[in-house]
Design a protein around this motif. Sequence first.
Motif, mmCIF file in Angstrom:
data_model
loop_
_atom_site.group_PDB
_atom_site.id
_atom_site.type_symbol
_atom_site.label_atom_id
_atom_site.label_comp_id
_atom_site.label_asym_id
_atom_site.label_seq_id
_atom_site.Cartn_x
_atom_site.Cartn_y
_atom_site.Cartn_z
ATOM 1 N N ALA A 142 0.819 -1.210 0.000
ATOM 2 C CA ALA A 142 0.000 0.000 0.000
ATOM 3 C C ALA A 142 0.852 1.259 0.000
ATOM 4 O O ALA A 142 0.574 2.216 -0.737
ATOM 5 C CB ALA A 142 -0.944 -0.013 1.209
ATOM 6 N N LEU A 145 2.391 1.982 -3.515
ATOM 7 C CA LEU A 145 1.493 2.445 -4.568
ATOM 8 C C LEU A 145 1.137 3.917 -4.434
ATOM 9 O O LEU A 145 0.688 4.528 -5.407
ATOM 10 C CB LEU A 145 0.216 1.597 -4.576
ATOM 11 C CG LEU A 145 0.416 0.097 -4.829
ATOM 12 C CD1 LEU A 145 -0.924 -0.613 -4.899
ATOM 13 C CD2 LEU A 145 1.208 -0.143 -6.098
ATOM 14 N N THR A 146 1.324 4.480 -3.263
ATOM 15 C CA THR A 146 0.987 5.895 -3.081
ATOM 16 C C THR A 146 2.106 6.826 -3.526
ATOM 17 O O THR A 146 1.955 8.045 -3.439
ATOM 18 C CB THR A 146 0.666 6.183 -1.602
ATOM 19 O OG1 THR A 146 1.805 5.852 -0.790
ATOM 20 C CG2 THR A 146 -0.521 5.370 -1.137
ATOM 21 N N GLN A 152 -4.494 6.640 -5.614
ATOM 22 C CA GLN A 152 -4.970 6.760 -4.246
ATOM 23 C C GLN A 152 -5.306 5.366 -3.706
ATOM 24 O O GLN A 152 -6.051 4.610 -4.332
ATOM 25 C CB GLN A 152 -6.217 7.655 -4.206
ATOM 26 C CG GLN A 152 -6.852 7.817 -2.834
ATOM 27 C CD GLN A 152 -8.128 8.629 -2.910
ATOM 28 O OE1 GLN A 152 -8.507 9.139 -3.960
ATOM 29 N NE2 GLN A 152 -8.819 8.736 -1.779
ATOM 30 N N VAL A 153 -4.732 5.009 -2.564
ATOM 31 C CA VAL A 153 -5.097 3.773 -1.872
ATOM 32 C C VAL A 153 -6.257 4.094 -0.942
ATOM 33 O O VAL A 153 -6.101 4.864 0.013
ATOM 34 C CB VAL A 153 -3.906 3.189 -1.099
ATOM 35 C CG1 VAL A 153 -4.343 1.966 -0.301
ATOM 36 C CG2 VAL A 153 -2.783 2.806 -2.055
ATOM 37 N N GLN A 154 -7.427 3.546 -1.238
ATOM 38 C CA GLN A 154 -8.650 3.879 -0.518
ATOM 39 C C GLN A 154 -9.014 2.756 0.449
ATOM 40 O O GLN A 154 -9.300 1.636 0.041
ATOM 41 C CB GLN A 154 -9.800 4.103 -1.500
ATOM 42 C CG GLN A 154 -11.131 4.431 -0.842
ATOM 43 C CD GLN A 154 -11.075 5.743 -0.082
ATOM 44 O OE1 GLN A 154 -10.643 6.758 -0.622
ATOM 45 N NE2 GLN A 154 -11.502 5.736 1.171
ATOM 46 N N GLN A 155 -8.999 3.067 1.747
ATOM 47 C CA GLN A 155 -9.406 2.077 2.747
ATOM 48 C C GLN A 155 -10.906 1.879 2.656
ATOM 49 O O GLN A 155 -11.682 2.832 2.564
ATOM 50 C CB GLN A 155 -9.011 2.543 4.149
ATOM 51 C CG GLN A 155 -9.235 1.499 5.224
ATOM 52 C CD GLN A 155 -8.614 1.899 6.556
ATOM 53 O OE1 GLN A 155 -7.642 2.653 6.585
ATOM 54 N NE2 GLN A 155 -9.167 1.401 7.653
ATOM 55 N N ALA A 163 -8.629 -2.514 1.610
ATOM 56 C CA ALA A 163 -8.414 -1.333 0.773
ATOM 57 C C ALA A 163 -8.398 -1.722 -0.700
ATOM 58 O O ALA A 163 -8.278 -2.895 -1.054
ATOM 59 C CB ALA A 163 -7.103 -0.653 1.150
ATOM 60 N N ASN A 164 -8.515 -0.721 -1.568
ATOM 61 C CA ASN A 164 -8.329 -0.918 -3.004
ATOM 62 C C ASN A 164 -7.548 0.265 -3.573
ATOM 63 O O ASN A 164 -7.230 1.217 -2.863
ATOM 64 C CB ASN A 164 -9.666 -1.125 -3.728
ATOM 65 C CG ASN A 164 -10.633 0.040 -3.545
ATOM 66 O OD1 ASN A 164 -10.235 1.197 -3.448
ATOM 67 N ND2 ASN A 164 -11.925 -0.257 -3.485
ATOM 68 N N VAL A 165 -7.227 0.188 -4.862
ATOM 69 C CA VAL A 165 -6.388 1.195 -5.511
ATOM 70 C C VAL A 165 -7.218 1.951 -6.540
ATOM 71 O O VAL A 165 -7.812 1.343 -7.443
ATOM 72 C CB VAL A 165 -5.173 0.551 -6.204
ATOM 73 C CG1 VAL A 165 -4.256 1.638 -6.764
ATOM 74 C CG2 VAL A 165 -4.408 -0.326 -5.238
ATOM 75 N N GLY A 172 -11.867 1.707 -7.313
ATOM 76 C CA GLY A 172 -10.821 0.694 -7.278
ATOM 77 C C GLY A 172 -11.108 -0.524 -8.125
ATOM 78 O O GLY A 172 -10.172 -1.236 -8.530
ATOM 79 N N ILE A 194 -4.011 -5.905 -2.245
ATOM 80 C CA ILE A 194 -2.861 -5.042 -1.980
ATOM 81 C C ILE A 194 -2.421 -5.130 -0.525
ATOM 82 O O ILE A 194 -1.312 -4.726 -0.184
ATOM 83 C CB ILE A 194 -3.152 -3.576 -2.347
ATOM 84 C CG1 ILE A 194 -4.232 -2.990 -1.440
ATOM 85 C CG2 ILE A 194 -3.540 -3.446 -3.791
ATOM 86 C CD1 ILE A 194 -4.367 -1.509 -1.562
#
Length: 734
Positions: A142, A145-146, A152-155, A163-165, A172, A194
């Motif tokens: 995670a 990837l940021t 954006q890594v979104q929880q 989370a997803n990307v 995501g 991820i």
Amino acid sequence: MVRLLLLFLFLFGWTKSVAQSLYRAVVRDRQTGQPVPGTSARVLNSTSGATSDAEGRLTFNLPEGSHIILFTSVGYAPLRDTVSLPMTEERVILLQTENTELEEVIVEATRANRSIAELPTRIEALTEEIDEASTMDPAKIAHLLTHSTGIQVQQTSATSNTANVRIQGLDGRYTQILKDGFPLYGGFSGSLSIMQIPPLDLRQVEYIKGSASTLYGGGAIGGLINLLSKTPNQEETLVHLNYSNVGARDANAFLSRRFGKWGVTVLTNFNLHNPFDADNDGYTDLPKLEKFNFNPRLFFYPDASTTIYLGGTFTRETRQGGDRAVLKADELTSGHFYRETNESTRSTTQFKFDRRLGQQQWLTVKNSLNFFDRSLAIIQNPDLDRASFSGRQVASFTELSYTYRPERHNLIVGLNYITDSFRENPVRHSRPRNEYHYTAGLFVNHLWDAARWLSLESGLRVDHNQNRSALGKGNPEWLTLPRLNALFKLSSKFSSRLGGGFGYRQPTVFNQEAELLGYQNVLPVDYSSAKAERSVGGNVDVTFRHPFSETVILNINQLFFYNRIQNPLQLMALPATGTLQFQNRNGYIESRGFETQMKLFVGSFTWFVGYTFTRANLLTGASREEVPLTPRHSVKGDLLFALPDKWRIGWDYELKSSQLLSSGRRVRPLFTSGLVVERTIRNFVLFVNFENFGDVRQTRYESLRSAPYNTPQFTEVWAPLDGFVWNTGIKLKL
């Protein structure tokens, strides 16, 4: 299957005669003339190579003809040697001491295996950042990837940390994640992917932003991320131990060895995490975690023209979040009930066979199988009702491709067959959400160096899809996906890329909206009416690179992007039934904006800053809805000081503008920053990392407890939850 097996046996046993010749070289320092031992020599577009001995010498066999060999060594600038075999005398390779010259990066996401500077498709690659990211968090990718703007890594869960990307403002589910070119991270495993991939064995991460379905099939509407593993080109033993103030304890090890015609890499990870409650509200902000990962890979090089690779991955993980009193006592009451438990097991196999057919042709066979078992259980209300969802996902990927590389061209033609099936474990009074997807595809990709100043890359994919669930079988669907990209080398300092393509994603129940609900009351997709989400996207960029001196280099890139997704899938409430179902919505999602990136090298310092402007909206008729959790303005950057084999100090920062929540409420802007310090002493690397100095967290501005049960289970996450975090540890390189 029998025919494919016979084809493989035929190819494996093929003994077509290819004349071999010996390549001999001695590697020396350009200034001192001293030998440079440990230099890696790799033949481009091939798996052949060697490492120089104590006298700087190396030898290996190659087919007769013209070859390009890339020499790399720590502290020296990369160098290419173009040679025609057979040769009459030993080559003398003179390496220049590296100051701040950028190392040439060979990318694989477009299958052309070219330098990133020579590809018409816009690709971003991370190499040195991988080591820094593994210091920050060795358990998952995670943090890595940021590092790029527009990502954006979104929880997705306030308690279990799934989370997803998201790329360029898109959800995501529109991002496809590959591992070594195998697309097997999605579907039921998507929200955990991820979080389960450790970065320790990665050598490179490649991003394609925008539609990339032409390359690997459906799923890459928003973009594609290709994770490349290390290969046994050099001996390496790395032990990584980590401890964090928020309860993380990690022990990781990586091994790489080459034994003549055989090579092996092995990655092992043990990750434990105590439940952590940053705001002392009684609910976990980071879950209790137990994870084990084992990833062995075996390589066989029977001759200079053939490479065979067989790999496997086994991951087992348990994560529990929710009411800390429940996790501690393992007892449920009407006052302490909320608990979310994720248990998952992943087993993956990967097989790849590469054969060089003469001087300009290659044949590749790839296969991967992925078995993913997961159970999700949520105790959700004072009545102790249990929302459960579990099942097994079985996915496969098989590909046969042919590559032809004459001068100024690179042509790839291939066939692949992809299956993805999910079978839900039976639950009483529930209709199973079983899904079955089958895709047969034909693709062609052509790269043409049309002129010194112009390179063109075109591609076409034709996919035939068949989907079915408990509610119906979809009609066979044909999808045609063209793409076109151009690289303009305007001068030695300026270059520009222009490109675009089509994409699609098959409808599925496995989306973020259903994940947040624990899939409760969510019906299967009705494939007799649901259609694939289709997209079109394009981008244009300009790059300026100017070396002011040997120690000062400036890179600036300006990108403009546009994406449009037709008939997006959305979770809809069915009237008078109390149930939900994913259906195509009339209208389209539009994402547009621009990215500005600047990278400045000054001696041992590197400064990066990137700005992203994003407008993402859902348009239906005359209405326009802003896509939630999409900052319109975002700034990311870092300042790095590095002395090879001594110090590495990095400061990173991120600023996000306000975001719109699904409720229609707009939240405040956020600024976070952190510092990482590494000190190398011979074979030891000591590190300490500080994240989120300002202790920015969502609970400083609002409670995570939400209706109807005053728990965090329905809360959208728009800010960090863990606050200030530090971790420290040691890396041992043997």
